[in-house]
Design a protein around this motif. Structure first.
Motif, short mmCIF file in Angstrom:
data_model
loop_
_atom_site.label_atom_id
_atom_site.label_comp_id
_atom_site.label_asym_id
_atom_site.label_seq_id
_atom_site.Cartn_x
_atom_site.Cartn_y
_atom_site.Cartn_z
N GLY A 242 0.80 -1.22 0.00
CA GLY A 242 0.00 0.00 0.00
C GLY A 242 0.83 1.26 0.00
O GLY A 242 2.06 1.24 -0.06
N GLU A 243 0.12 2.38 0.06
CA GLU A 243 0.77 3.69 0.04
C GLU A 243 0.82 4.35 1.40
O GLU A 243 1.57 5.28 1.62
CB GLU A 243 0.02 4.61 -0.94
N GLU A 244 -0.02 3.86 2.31
CA GLU A 244 -0.02 4.46 3.66
C GLU A 244 -0.50 3.45 4.68
O GLU A 244 -1.15 2.45 4.35
CB GLU A 244 -0.88 5.73 3.70
N VAL A 245 -0.16 3.71 5.94
CA VAL A 245 -0.57 2.89 7.07
C VAL A 245 -1.02 3.84 8.18
O VAL A 245 -0.27 4.74 8.57
CB VAL A 245 0.58 2.00 7.59
N SER A 246 -2.24 3.66 8.65
CA SER A 246 -2.80 4.48 9.73
C SER A 246 -2.68 5.98 9.44
O SER A 246 -2.45 6.78 10.35
CB SER A 246 -2.09 4.16 11.06
N GLY A 247 -2.83 6.35 8.19
CA GLY A 247 -2.77 7.76 7.81
C GLY A 247 -1.38 8.26 7.50
O GLY A 247 -1.21 9.39 7.04
N PHE A 248 -0.35 7.45 7.74
CA PHE A 248 1.03 7.84 7.46
C PHE A 248 1.41 7.40 6.05
O PHE A 248 1.29 6.21 5.71
CB PHE A 248 1.99 7.17 8.45
N ARG A 249 1.89 8.33 5.24
CA ARG A 249 2.40 7.98 3.92
C ARG A 249 3.70 7.21 4.08
O ARG A 249 4.56 7.58 4.88
CB ARG A 249 2.65 9.24 3.09
N LEU A 250 3.84 6.14 3.33
CA LEU A 250 5.04 5.32 3.42
C LEU A 250 6.18 5.95 2.65
O LEU A 250 6.02 6.36 1.50
CB LEU A 250 4.76 3.92 2.87
N ILE A 251 7.34 6.04 3.31
CA ILE A 251 8.54 6.56 2.65
C ILE A 251 9.16 5.43 1.84
O ILE A 251 9.41 4.34 2.36
CB ILE A 251 9.55 7.08 3.69
#
Length: 331
Positions: A242-251
């Protein structure tokens, strides 16, 4: 004072054969527990953090399941201090018979040996490993009233004013600190990383009070403030779908040459020299526990990216962490 809590499934009964084994095989059990009699008495799980801490709560859930699976009492013994090293030292010095285990964390096992030469252990090779739970990635959040709405904006501001943009971490030299240090080099940016001796909770208070610009802690530590609209989640250093987890964008590490994912990782350890038959029993039991839905839910609620590992995999992970942390600390 050590806090001891007991977990038991049913009555402790070994039966006639068990009693005979205890009477006539005690010397052999003292030397090395055998699979046909292990476990024959209480097991101690050393938790290297204070009672009531999140790690303590997870450790107690594990202890309950371990006791249930093995049919014996598991004693949780809190041994806080020294960034987890006091508990690790206790496990290191225990008899390798399977009756003393530890709740392992990569800070005392893979960071502290680099920074604390007085430790009696030097690396994870001085322990037996049972299995791992997964890891808790570093995140970056800012006060919701700040001018930065994305991590890219935050990094651009830091590049425009090297050393002016501050990020709080729970303590100097912790995993979050080292992840930020590595990111600085990979992204050619300079933050003002501010450690707080009071840990993650104090670091969060600092960003809420606008003492610092951002904070890097586990996502569960800021979940309440994010839900309340007080903090804005910007980024998470994690390799997952995915692109994010719990609202955090993944670096994305691919966007920054030299960036790797560093995270708090946890598992179960034991003294070095654990008999192979006992290790197999504990490893197999660990794999069963890592399929328990309630335990997995507890890990996920504590911001774990759950990656169950066996004994060999967990040791390899800690060795990799040891090398990664050592490379950063040497610079």
């Amino acid at each position: 004072m050590m806090k001891r809590q007991f977990f038991r499934k049913g009555a402790a009964a070994f039966g006639v054969l068990g009693a005979i084994s205890l009477l006539f095989a005690a010397p052999a059990q003292e030397a090395a527990a055998q699979s046909n009699s292990y476990p024959a008495r209480d097991i101690t799980l050393v938790v290297p953090y204070a009672p009531g801490a999140t790690a303590d709560l997870i450790g107690r859930k594990y202890a309950a399941l371990l006791g249930s699976e093995l049919g014996v009492t598991v004693v949780v013994e809190n041994t806080p201090g020294g960034s987890g090293t006091m508990g690790a030292v206790k496990v290191f010095g225990a008899k390798p018979d399977g009756y003393t285990l530890g709740y392992g964390h990569n800070s005392p096992l893979a960071i502290q040996p680099h920074t604390n030469p007085g430790l009696p252990y030097k690396s994870v090779d001085d322990f037996s490993t049972i299995g791992g739970f997964g890891h808790q990635p570093a995140t970056v959040s800012v006060n919701s009233a700040s001018e930065w709405k994305t991590f890219d904006d935050f990094v651009k501001a830091a590049k425009a004013a090297p050393g002016d943009i501050s990020i709080a971490v729970g303590s100097a030299g912790n995993v979050k600190d080292l992840q930020l240090r590595q990111f600085q080099k990979a992204a050619d940016v300079e933050f003002n990383i501010v450690p707080f001796a009071g840990g993650g909770a104090e670091a969060v208070m600092a960003v809420l009070g606008k003492v610092v610009d951002g904070v890097s802690v586990n996502s569960s530590t800021v979940a309440g403030q994010i839900a309340a609209g007080e903090l804005l989640p910007l980024a998470m250093f994690a390799e997952t779908d995915g692109e994010e987890v719990s609202g955090f964008r993944l670096i994305k590490a691919s966007a920054y040459p030299g960036l790797t994912y560093l995270a708090d990782s946890w598992g179960i350890i034991a003294p070095k020299g654990l008999p192979e038959d006992v290790l197999k029993i504990l490893d197999d039991t660990h794999q069963k526990i890592m399929k328990d839905k309630d335990f997995l839910a507890a890990l996920e609620a504590d911001s774990f990216i759950v990656v169950p590992t066996n004994s060999e995999e967990y040791k390899a992970q800690l060795k990799g962490d040891f090398d990664s942390f050592g490379a950063i600390l040497a610079k």
